[in-house]
Design an enzyme around this catalytic site. Structure first.
Site, short mmCIF file in Angstrom:
data_model
loop_
_atom_site.label_atom_id
_atom_site.label_comp_id
_atom_site.label_asym_id
_atom_site.label_seq_id
_atom_site.Cartn_x
_atom_site.Cartn_y
_atom_site.Cartn_z
N ASP A 1 -7.26 4.41 -16.30
CA ASP A 1 -7.89 4.79 -15.03
C ASP A 1 -9.06 5.71 -15.37
OD1 ASP A 1 -6.47 5.15 -11.87
OD2 ASP A 1 -8.37 6.09 -12.41
N THR B 1 -12.02 0.13 3.18
CA THR B 1 -12.95 -0.47 4.14
C THR B 1 -14.34 0.08 3.88
OG1 THR B 1 -11.14 -0.55 5.73
CG2 THR B 1 -13.35 -0.82 6.61
N LYS C 1 -1.88 -12.60 1.32
CA LYS C 1 -1.69 -11.14 1.34
C LYS C 1 -2.22 -10.55 2.65
CE LYS C 1 -1.00 -6.98 0.36
NZ LYS C 1 0.33 -6.39 0.39
N LEU D 1 2.86 -8.36 9.86
CA LEU D 1 3.75 -7.19 9.94
C LEU D 1 3.19 -6.18 10.94
CD1 LEU D 1 4.55 -6.73 6.13
CD2 LEU D 1 6.19 -7.32 7.93
N ARG E 1 15.24 -16.34 14.96
CA ARG E 1 13.83 -16.70 14.73
C ARG E 1 12.95 -15.45 14.70
NH1 ARG E 1 13.23 -20.57 19.68
NH2 ARG E 1 14.39 -18.78 20.48
N GLY F 1 0.57 3.61 10.12
CA GLY F 1 -0.45 4.19 9.26
C GLY F 1 -0.37 3.52 7.90
N CYS G 1 -2.96 0.26 4.02
CA CYS G 1 -3.15 -1.19 3.99
C CYS G 1 -3.35 -1.87 5.34
CB CYS G 1 -1.96 -1.83 3.28
SG CYS G 1 -1.84 -1.33 1.58
N1 LIG Z 1 -0.61 1.33 -1.65
C1 LIG Z 1 0.13 0.26 -1.39
O1 LIG Z 1 1.26 0.37 -0.92
C2 LIG Z 1 -0.38 -1.12 -1.69
C3 LIG Z 1 0.51 -2.19 -1.67
C4 LIG Z 1 0.05 -3.46 -1.96
C5 LIG Z 1 -1.28 -3.66 -2.31
N2 LIG Z 1 -2.14 -2.61 -2.34
C6 LIG Z 1 -3.53 -2.86 -2.77
O2 LIG Z 1 -3.62 -2.49 -4.15
C7 LIG Z 1 -4.90 -1.94 -4.44
C8 LIG Z 1 -4.75 -0.54 -5.02
O3 LIG Z 1 -4.15 0.29 -4.05
P1 LIG Z 1 -3.59 1.74 -4.42
O4 LIG Z 1 -2.89 2.23 -3.21
O5 LIG Z 1 -2.86 1.68 -5.71
O6 LIG Z 1 -4.97 2.52 -4.63
P2 LIG Z 1 -5.18 3.95 -5.26
O7 LIG Z 1 -6.40 4.50 -4.66
O8 LIG Z 1 -3.91 4.73 -5.18
O9 LIG Z 1 -5.45 3.65 -6.80
C9 LIG Z 1 -6.59 3.08 -7.24
C10 LIG Z 1 -7.03 3.67 -8.63
O10 LIG Z 1 -8.13 2.88 -9.15
C11 LIG Z 1 -8.95 3.68 -10.05
N3 LIG Z 1 -10.23 2.98 -10.32
C12 LIG Z 1 -11.23 2.63 -9.48
N4 LIG Z 1 -12.17 1.94 -10.15
C13 LIG Z 1 -11.76 1.84 -11.43
C14 LIG Z 1 -12.29 1.22 -12.61
N5 LIG Z 1 -13.44 0.55 -12.60
N6 LIG Z 1 -11.60 1.35 -13.77
C15 LIG Z 1 -10.42 2.01 -13.80
N7 LIG Z 1 -9.87 2.59 -12.71
C16 LIG Z 1 -10.54 2.50 -11.55
C17 LIG Z 1 -9.01 4.96 -9.33
O11 LIG Z 1 -9.35 6.02 -10.17
C18 LIG Z 1 -7.58 5.09 -8.67
O12 LIG Z 1 -6.75 5.94 -9.40
C19 LIG Z 1 -5.67 -1.98 -3.12
O13 LIG Z 1 -6.42 -3.16 -3.09
C20 LIG Z 1 -4.57 -2.04 -2.07
O14 LIG Z 1 -4.99 -2.66 -0.88
C21 LIG Z 1 -1.72 -1.35 -2.06
O1 LIG Z 2 9.15 -1.04 12.35
C1 LIG Z 2 8.22 -0.38 11.85
C2 LIG Z 2 7.87 -0.47 10.50
C3 LIG Z 2 6.81 0.31 10.03
N1 LIG Z 2 6.15 1.15 10.87
C4 LIG Z 2 5.02 1.95 10.36
O2 LIG Z 2 4.11 1.08 9.73
C5 LIG Z 2 3.42 1.74 8.69
C6 LIG Z 2 3.48 0.94 7.43
O3 LIG Z 2 4.79 0.91 6.95
P1 LIG Z 2 5.25 0.00 5.71
O4 LIG Z 2 4.82 -1.38 5.96
O5 LIG Z 2 6.70 0.22 5.54
O6 LIG Z 2 4.51 0.72 4.49
P2 LIG Z 2 3.26 0.31 3.56
O7 LIG Z 2 3.44 1.01 2.29
O8 LIG Z 2 1.99 0.49 4.31
O9 LIG Z 2 3.49 -1.25 3.24
C7 LIG Z 2 2.76 -2.29 3.87
O10 LIG Z 2 1.50 -2.45 3.26
C8 LIG Z 2 1.57 -2.76 1.84
C9 LIG Z 2 0.14 -2.75 1.33
O11 LIG Z 2 -0.50 -3.94 1.49
C10 LIG Z 2 2.29 -4.10 1.67
O12 LIG Z 2 2.36 -4.40 0.29
C11 LIG Z 2 3.68 -3.98 2.27
O13 LIG Z 2 4.34 -5.25 2.16
C12 LIG Z 2 3.56 -3.58 3.74
O14 LIG Z 2 4.85 -3.39 4.30
C13 LIG Z 2 4.06 3.12 8.57
O15 LIG Z 2 3.28 4.07 9.25
C14 LIG Z 2 5.38 2.94 9.27
O16 LIG Z 2 5.88 4.13 9.80
C15 LIG Z 2 6.50 1.25 12.19
O17 LIG Z 2 5.90 2.00 12.93
N2 LIG Z 2 7.55 0.48 12.64
#
Ligand SMILES: NC(=O)c1ccc[n+]([C@@H]2O[C@H](COP(=O)([O-])OP(=O)(O)OC[C@H]3O[C@@H](n4cnc5c(N)ncnc54)[C@H](O)[C@@H]3O)[C@@H](O)[C@H]2O)c1
Ligand SMILES: O=c1ccn([C@@H]2O[C@H](COP(=O)(O)OP(=O)(O)O[C@H]3O[C@H](CO)[C@@H](O)[C@H](O)[C@H]3O)[C@@H](O)[C@H]2O)c(=O)[nH]1
Length: 763
Positions: free
Chosen positions: A326, A385, A512, A519, A552, A565, A568
């Site tokens: 990173d 965004t 994705k 959801l 369903r 919140g 994602c």
């Molecule tokens: N947070 C989640 O729950 C979640 C779940 C599924 C998918 N995603 C997706 O996964 C991706 C990452 O999300 P996150 O929450 O881990 O983000 P994050 O901001 O927590 O982590 C991203 C990291 O990328 C690093 N970075 C940026 N440019 C770089 C480069 N060129 N080389 C090396 N490091 C670099 C940053 O320093 C940072 O630490 C996003 O596209 C997000 O939408 C997130």
């Molecule tokens: O019945 C519900 C379920 C969730 N939430 C809210 O929805 C938000 C998102 O919750 P959750 O989906 O559990 O957490 P995330 O970590 O944002 O995960 C979502 O976003 C990720 C990033 O893309 C995906 O990988 C996951 O599958 C998807 O669930 C939170 O504020 C929750 O409190 C509600 O209000 N009601």
């Protein structure tokens, strides 16, 4: 005194009556000095005796071997080893080493007894005692040099160049005692212990102990054929000045733990390296030795996906070396902290990292090296965004994905499979491929896969251990399918193969976005219904429960709330809206936009309900907000509904006290400063206080708002004590449905005025 003793203690009987050359043994230091004068002015003469060495060896041979009472240096008087300055070099001596703190000389029998002192039991436990892939430190020492690809007969220096002490034009090198180690090693080998390790990845290896100067002695404590376990003693050095070297067969891949860089202290028994096989790991997999997760940076927290995901891969695939790189140094430092104070809070994560870090899981800021050494590269950077330019407010900002891709193209020297882990708009892989192919070099081919992540924060480890599905998208070409198979094989180490879905690249990318949109749409739907419930007297929990019985529809993700919140949902839906608009699908864009609109409406509606209930004004009133994270079991605050509520309360000129069990205070200030726009941080701080407990936050409050569903709010609040400390009438607003019907009734009996989302007042 000791000086005299070493002459006095040489026995008078043969052979000690003579020195090794047959001349009478010296019996006092005056004689020794006069002989020194003599040998310094004369060249060695031919002597008909067995001594191989210099004349000085003959003079000192017997005196050096006497025990001569050396304990006088083991005192608190200058120049003793227990004077205050020595104690700062050897801190906490009495509680670190076996000794008798109050006895003379702390109970040591000689200086050598002190030198070979032992740690108190338990202070240097063997790290990973049962994992024979891990090499543990054999000695409390400093790592000095690493040499690789040594041939059977070879010339090399354990330093970069030979010791220069004698030919340095400026005079002898002052660092000679240490710098000469590489040189001395070849002439002073004292003990070789060959170990046939059960683990075939290591096999036969050798521990070489080297006595570094004339005074050094290597005592071997094991015998041929003996079976030993990691952590057992092989022997010891005596009288100081020693080094040791570990040697492995060709083909054994030794990966050194970056926690212990060269030149820094390594504790005894620490995990210093991991052994892996370099080739053929997983049947058809041809040389996948290393994963590289490119973690993206964002202003608020990093590595929520890359960190947990690769930690679990490392855990489930001990034969694969996983390196996370990173650009963000402080984040990597946090992943590497000795006390495992990781940069993100995720239940179960620390345990996984503890098992793998230093074994086959490494964290580094050396992105170039990571790229060069990896066969499979996961790009898991942030895709927020866009804030300005075309598509601002909707489209995904792909600048981090692009710069990571360009970096891979620029520094890769061998073929790679590049895996798009970040959530990206449909057809991003096409752009990545264009960049990589435009920069391809001979023998350097790139295959691109889409492998979106579906983990949710707070349950990430469990989601990764038992994913509903793993989705892999690839080009439907021979090469694309082959790359897909390789990634599939990795997941197959712990995921049921029927849950690994393989589809086309564009379907995978769109899936994705679609999954998150569906959801979030469910939550907006139930939240829209919650408004009807509040107006009609229906109860949203009962409605959700009842509709969820339809197989369903199903029962999950139907919890009404103050608004969804997280990093994602909003971002990915806006991304879908932008994609639809760019495809001229206006109605489709409008449909999905409404999911986000409804979420904004829900947050506004809730803060308005607070104001309305508190007699249409909260100016100067005290509001306690319990919970700042966007959901329970995470310290992440991105797009948290709590931020919007607090911003609304501050705009109404209320005083707000906040408590959250996980979110760091500086994060709260940063989020509020960003959210409140025109209010400066000083103005915010004059109206907001951060509290160490939920009870503290509620003291003197007019209203209490539950914004995150932390378990401790559901189970750990003493409502009577809270009530006693609040202004009356005391209002409770439950934005997370943690108060059931009976619980709400109990609070009303205490005296609270209770409002719960999705229920009419008074229910
Ligand atoms: N947070 C989640 O729950 C979640 C779940 C599924 C998918 N995603 C997706 O996964 C991706 C990452 O999300 P996150 O929450 O881990 O983000 P994050 O901001 O927590 O982590 C991203 C990291 O990328 C690093 N970075 C940026 N440019 C770089 C480069 N060129 N080389 C090396 N490091 C670099 C940053 O320093 C940072 O630490 C996003 O596209 C997000 O939408 C997130
Ligand atoms: O019945 C519900 C379920 C969730 N939430 C809210 O929805 C938000 C998102 O919750 P959750 O989906 O559990 O957490 P995330 O970590 O944002 O995960 C979502 O976003 C990720 C990033 O893309 C995906 O990988 C996951 O599958 C998807 O669930 C939170 O504020 C929750 O409190 C509600 O209000 N009601």
């Amino acid at each position: 005194m000791v000086f005299h003793q070493m002459f006095e203690q040489v026995p008078t009987k043969p052979p000690y009556n003579n020195d090794p050359t047959g001349k009478p043994q010296i019996r006092n230091y005056m004689k020794m000095l006069s002989l020194f004068d003599c040998i310094l002015t004369e060249a060695p003469e031919y002597e008909d005796n067995d001594l191989v060495g210099f004349p000085i060896n003959a003079i000192l041979d017997w005196p050096m071997g006497t025990p001569a009472d050396s304990r006088y240096v083991l005192t608190t008087e200058d120049p003793g080893w227990f004077v205050p300055s020595a104690s700062s070099a050897l801190p906490n001596f009495d509680s670190t080493f076996i000794c008798s703190p109050t006895a003379p000389y702390k109970g040591f029998q000689s200086w050598d007894d002190f030198f070979t002192r032992r740690f108190l039991p338990g202070l240097r436990p063997v790290v990973f005692p049962d994992d024979d892939n891990i090499i543990n430190s054999a000695c409390e020492s400093t790592a000095y040099a690493i040499a690789r690809d040594i041939k059977l007969r070879d010339e090399f220096w354990l330093k970069k160049s030979p010791f220069m002490g004698f030919i340095n034009p400026d005079g002898p090198d002052p660092g000679a005692p240490n710098l000469s180690q590489g040189f001395i090693t070849q002439v002073a080998v004292r003990a070789l212990v060959f170990i046939e390790v059960d683990n075939p990845k290591i096999g036969l290896m050798c521990f070489m102990a080297i006595g570094m100067a004339e005074v050094s002695t290597c005592e071997i404590g094991v015998s041929e054929g003996q079976r030993i376990k990691k952590g057992e003693e092989l022997g010891m050095f005596h009288f100081g000045g020693s080094t040791h070297c570990l040697m492995f067969r060709p083909g054994v891949e030794v990966n050194f733990n970056p926690d212990f860089p060269l030149g820094e202290m390594v504790p005894l028994s620490a995990a210093v390296a991991t052994c892996t096989e370099k080739i053929v790991l997983l049947g058809v997999l041809k040389a996948i030795t290393e994963f590289l997760f490119l973690l993206g940076q964002s202003a608020v927290g990093a590595g929520y996906v890359g960190g947990p995901t690769c930690a679990v891969i490392a855990l489930k695939c001990p034969h694969i070396q996983v390196t996370i790189v990173d650009l963000n140094k402080s984040r990597i430092d946090a992943w590497n902290t000795p006390d495992f104070k990781l940069p993100i809070y995720e239940p179960g994560l620390e345990d996984v990292v503890r098992q793998c870090r230093g074994r086959n899981l490494f964290f580094s800021t050396d992105v170039d090296k990571g790229i060069q050494e990896a066969d499979l590269i996961f790009v898991s950077v942030n895709t927020p965004t866009k804030k300005s330019g075309v598509g601002a407010g909707f489209a995904a900002d792909l600048k981090y994905v692009e710069s990571a891709t360009r970096q891979i193209a620029a520094v890769a020297t061998s073929s790679k499979i590049v895996v798009e882990k970040s959530t990206v708009p449909c057809r991003t892989a096409e752009s990545m491929r264009t960049i990589l192919e435009a920069n391809s070099k001979p023998n350097c081919r790139f295959d691109i896969l889409s492998n979106p992540e579906f983990l949710a924060e707070g349950t990430a480890i469990n989601d990764l251990f038992k994913p509903d599905r793993v989705l892999i998208g690839s080009l439907q070409t021979e090469e694309g399918k082959e790359a897909c198979e390789k990634l599939k094989e990795v997941y197959a180490n712990w995921v049921d193969p029927t849950r690994i879905l393989t589809v086309g690249l564009w379907s995978s990318e769109l899936t994705k976005l679609a999954a998150n949109a569906m959801l979030a749409q469910r939550i907006s739907s139930i939240n829209a219904l919650s408004a009807i419930c509040e107006a009609t007297g229906a109860n949203i929990d009962e409605v959700a429960y009842s509709i969820g019985f339809d197989s369903r529809i199903g029962p999950k993700f139907l919890k009404a709330s103050v608004g969804f919140g997280g990093s994602c949902f909003q971002k990915d839906i806006l991304n879908l809206v932008y994609l639809s608009e760019s495809l001229h699908l206006k109605e489709v864009a409008e449909y999905w936009r409404q999911v986000v609109e409804m979420n904004e409406y829900q947050k506004r509606r809730f803060s308005k309900r607070v104001v309305d209930t508190l007699f249409n004004t909260i100016t100067g009133k005290n509001i306690a907000v319990l919970g700042f994270a966007f959901k329970a079991d995470t310290g992440d605050t991105r797009e948290s509904a709590s931020i919007t509520l607090i911003r609304d309360f501050l705009k109404e000129r209320a005083n707000v006290s906040i408590y959250d069990p996980q979110v760091p205070h500086e994060q709260i200030w940063q989020d509020l400063e960003e959210a409140c726009g025109d209010m400066g941080i000083e103005e915010i701080k004059s109206s907001v206080t951060l509290r160490p407990t939920a009870l503290d936050a509620t003291q003197g409050a007019d209203a209490l708002v539950i914004a995150t569903e932390w378990k401790e709010f559901r189970e750990g609040i003493d409502w009577q004590t809270v009530y006693d400390g609040m202004n009356k009438p005391a209002f409770v607003f439950d934005g997370r449905l943690i108060l059931g019907l009976e619980e709400a009734e109990r609070l009303r009996r205490i005296g609270f005025k209770v409002t719960v989302i999705g229920r009419g007042n008074g229910m």
